[in-house]
Enzyme design. Structure first.
Site, short mmCIF file in Angstrom:
data_model
loop_
_atom_site.label_atom_id
_atom_site.label_comp_id
_atom_site.label_asym_id
_atom_site.label_seq_id
_atom_site.Cartn_x
_atom_site.Cartn_y
_atom_site.Cartn_z
N GLY A 1 -5.89 -3.46 6.63
CA GLY A 1 -6.58 -2.76 5.56
C GLY A 1 -6.64 -3.59 4.28
N GLU A 2 -7.75 -3.45 3.56
CA GLU A 2 -7.90 -4.17 2.29
C GLU A 2 -7.02 -3.56 1.19
OE1 GLU A 2 -12.08 -4.47 1.37
OE2 GLU A 2 -12.28 -6.21 2.72
N LYS A 3 -6.44 -2.40 1.45
CA LYS A 3 -5.49 -1.81 0.49
C LYS A 3 -4.38 -2.82 0.19
CE LYS A 3 -2.65 1.49 -1.20
NZ LYS A 3 -1.39 0.82 -0.97
N SER B 1 1.35 5.46 2.88
CA SER B 1 2.49 6.25 3.41
C SER B 1 3.42 6.62 2.27
CB SER B 1 3.25 5.45 4.46
OG SER B 1 2.36 5.08 5.48
N GLN C 1 10.87 -7.07 5.61
CA GLN C 1 9.90 -7.14 4.51
C GLN C 1 10.30 -6.24 3.33
OE1 GLN C 1 6.63 -5.71 7.25
NE2 GLN C 1 5.90 -4.70 5.39
N MET D 1 3.38 0.53 10.07
CA MET D 1 4.79 0.94 9.96
C MET D 1 4.88 2.45 10.15
SD MET D 1 6.63 -1.64 7.34
CE MET D 1 6.15 -0.88 5.81
N GLY D 2 3.85 3.03 10.75
CA GLY D 2 3.89 4.45 11.11
C GLY D 2 3.59 5.37 9.94
N HIS E 1 -4.95 4.34 8.14
CA HIS E 1 -4.65 3.83 9.49
C HIS E 1 -5.72 4.31 10.48
CE1 HIS E 1 -0.36 4.01 7.87
NE2 HIS E 1 -0.53 2.74 8.14
O1 PAF Z 1 0.82 -3.21 6.39
C1 PAF Z 1 1.83 -2.83 7.03
O2 PAF Z 1 1.97 -1.67 7.38
C2 PAF Z 1 2.91 -3.85 7.38
O3 PAF Z 1 3.09 -4.77 6.36
C3 PAF Z 1 2.66 -4.55 8.72
C4 PAF Z 1 1.38 -5.38 8.70
C5 PAF Z 1 2.57 -3.52 9.84
C6 PAF Z 1 3.82 -5.49 9.04
O4 PAF Z 1 5.04 -4.82 9.13
#
Ligand code: PAF
Length: 283
Positions: A149-151, A188, A63, A32-33, A39
């Site tokens: 990620g496992e986070k 983030s 979400q 999600m940037g 990341h």
């Molecule tokens: O983990 C995330 O950043 C988000 O839940 C994902 C997997 C990109 C889906 O929007």
């Protein structure tokens, strides 16, 4: 600079040409940037294992629940593009809402059971949004491997289940949590924390160390470990609320006696920021 695509069809055409040219393997990192070290680890792992690495940057509205941080979630595409350039990412996919949820959109993906526990109890609908958008993204990119990620351990387990159940031809690759030098897991959402709140947030990592110390000293009773963690975290001034501290097996079934490989999962409100983290038990 990586190539930037905003439209599903344009990305599809480009990736199809690459695949036709030389059967190149594609690794995919959905995000999600507001990219951070966590990341970066996903991207580096993809770079090592694939010829082409695609990163998606999309703050997925479905979400986030009502009253959650969708509006204020940090966004900075230029900064993310520079990070991707530094790491040698080949393609960035940053779609608009209209591309991901075309008019009349009425299909959702829901992983029963796993989506209802832990995070699911506190964020109803969250994992339906995640499973739906990840299915769409996998359908667009059609990668050989996708990196999670496992986070977000519960998210990882849900995606693994979903890919198996829906026969999606992709290998899901889990990547370990990356922590700042003092133990705070990269997220983030850490940008929301004031420096005092950040100090209180460290209690989460330190409570894992406390649990580990108890386990290494022979404690196996999950309830006693959870209580000690809770008492420790609650002592910190900016901790507003603990949503849960749970100990489960690797498939998220609650445990009474702790074993090697179990997971300790935590969700804590520090000020107005909700943080999640987890820890793998080693005896
Ligand atoms: O983990 C995330 O950043 C988000 O839940 C994902 C997997 C990109 C889906 O929007």
């Amino acid at each position: 600079m990586p190539l930037l695509f905003r439209k599903v069809n344009e990305l599809r055409n480009y990736l199809n040409t690459l695949r036709c040219e030389g059967g190149k393997s594609v690794g995919f990192v959905p995000t999600m940037g507001y990219l951070h070290e966590g990341h970066k680890k996903l991207i580096e792992t993809s770079k090592l294992q694939n010829e082409i690495t695609v990163v998606s940057i999309y703050v997925n509205p479905t979400q986030f629940g009502p009253g959650e941080d969708y509006e204020r979630y940090p966004r900075d595409l230029n900064r993310d593009m520079s990070v991707c350039e530094e790491l040698g990412v080949d393609v960035v996919f940053a779609p608009t809402d209209e591309e991901m949820y075309p008019a009349g959109n009425s299909t959702e993906v829901y992983v029963r059971g796993l989506s209802e526990v832990l995070e699911g109890k506190f964020r109803p609908g969250h994992f339906k949004g995640v499973a739906t958008v990840v299915t769409k993204l996998l359908n667009v990119v059609q990668p050989d491997r996708a990196y999670f990620g496992e986070k977000d351990y519960q998210q990882l387990k849900i995606i693994e289940r979903m890919v198996k159940d829906l026969l999606i031809p992709v290998q899901i690759v889990p990547v370990e949590i990356v922590r700042e030098p003092d133990g705070l897991a990269y997220s983030s959402r850490n940008v929301y924390l004031s420096s005092e709140e950040r100090e209180s947030a460290l209690s989460i990592y330190r409570s894992f160390l406390l649990a580990e110390k108890m386990i290494k000293a022979g404690e196996r009773n999950a309830q006693r470990i959870k209580e000690a963690m809770e008492t420790y975290i609650r002592k910190h001034p900016h901790v507003k609320k603990i949503d849960y501290i749970e100990i489960t097996d690797p498939e998220l079934n609650p445990k009474e006696e702790v074993q090697e490989g179990d997971r300790i999962l935590v969700a804590v409100w520090v000020g107005n920021t909700r943080l999640i983290d987890n820890w793998k038990v080693s005896l």
